[in-house]
Design a protein around this motif. Structure first.
Motif, PDB file in Angstrom:
ATOM      1  N   THR A   8       1.319   1.829  -2.438  1.00 57.55           N
ATOM      2  CA  THR A   8       2.177   0.645  -2.288  1.00 57.55           C
ATOM      3  C   THR A   8       3.173   0.854  -1.153  1.00 57.55           C
TER       4      THR A   8
ATOM      5  N   LYS B  62       1.675   0.566   2.307  1.00 56.02           N
ATOM      6  CA  LYS B  62       1.383  -0.807   2.750  1.00 56.02           C
ATOM      7  C   LYS B  62       2.574  -1.420   3.469  1.00 56.02           C
ATOM      8  N   GLU B  63       3.767  -0.898   3.168  1.00 54.48           N
ATOM      9  CA  GLU B  63       5.006  -1.488   3.695  1.00 54.48           C
ATOM     10  C   GLU B  63       5.649  -0.676   4.809  1.00 54.48           C
TER      11      GLU B  63
ATOM     12  N   VAL C 243      -5.879   1.395   0.992  1.00 55.67           N
ATOM     13  CA  VAL C 243      -4.760   1.319   1.923  1.00 55.67           C
ATOM     14  C   VAL C 243      -5.209   1.954   3.232  1.00 55.67           C
TER      15      VAL C 243
END
Length: 142
Positions: free
Chosen positions: A105, A108-109, A138
């Motif tokens: 997660t 991804k950012e 990812v």
């Protein structure tokens, strides 16, 4: 996402490499983030990174247990294969799987680097961490 080992590097060289790669977050996957090398233990490294606007995260859930490390030197040996299988099981269940999802997660950012000691990623568990993140769909650069 990149994998980076600090073996043979000073803290300044490590930070310069991370800056050159555009890293925004360094995730330390050492079980115990201590080092005999000046500036590379958790607090000092975190401070050096903060001075360059790089966030530091230590994720103990992704650490390789001490008794499992020595076999990583020879990936093709029976011991190396067994050590990798044990670590793979660790990161595919429970807290380890949660940590991989959290890292995926984050990746991804942000531009993320995964840190451990060994210069050669083939001899380090971070290779498996990165592969697990890759399997979580990812985009990962090594």
């Amino acid at each position: 996402m990149i994998g980076v080992g600090y073996e043979g590097l000073t803290v300044d060289q490590l930070v310069a490499r991370l800056k050159a790669e555009g890293v925004e977050v360094l995730v330390d996957v050492r079980l115990t983030p201590l080092s005999r090398k000046p500036g590379l233990s958790k607090r000092a490294l975190s401070a050096a990174l903060a001075a360059e606007d790089i966030r530091y995260i230590h994720d103990r859930r992704l650490g390789n247990p001490k008794e499992n490390r020595s076999a990583y030197a020879d990936a093709e040996s029976d011991a190396g294969i067994a050590a990798r299988a044990r670590y793979r099981a660790q990161i595919n269940s429970g807290d380890g799987a949660d940590a991989v999802r959290d890292l995926a997660t984050l990746a991804k950012e942000k531009v993320v680097a995964v840190l451990c000691f060994e210069a050669d990623q083939a001899h380090c568990h971070r290779e498996q961490v990165i592969a697990a993140v890759r399997d979580a769909d990812v985009s990962v650069l090594v």
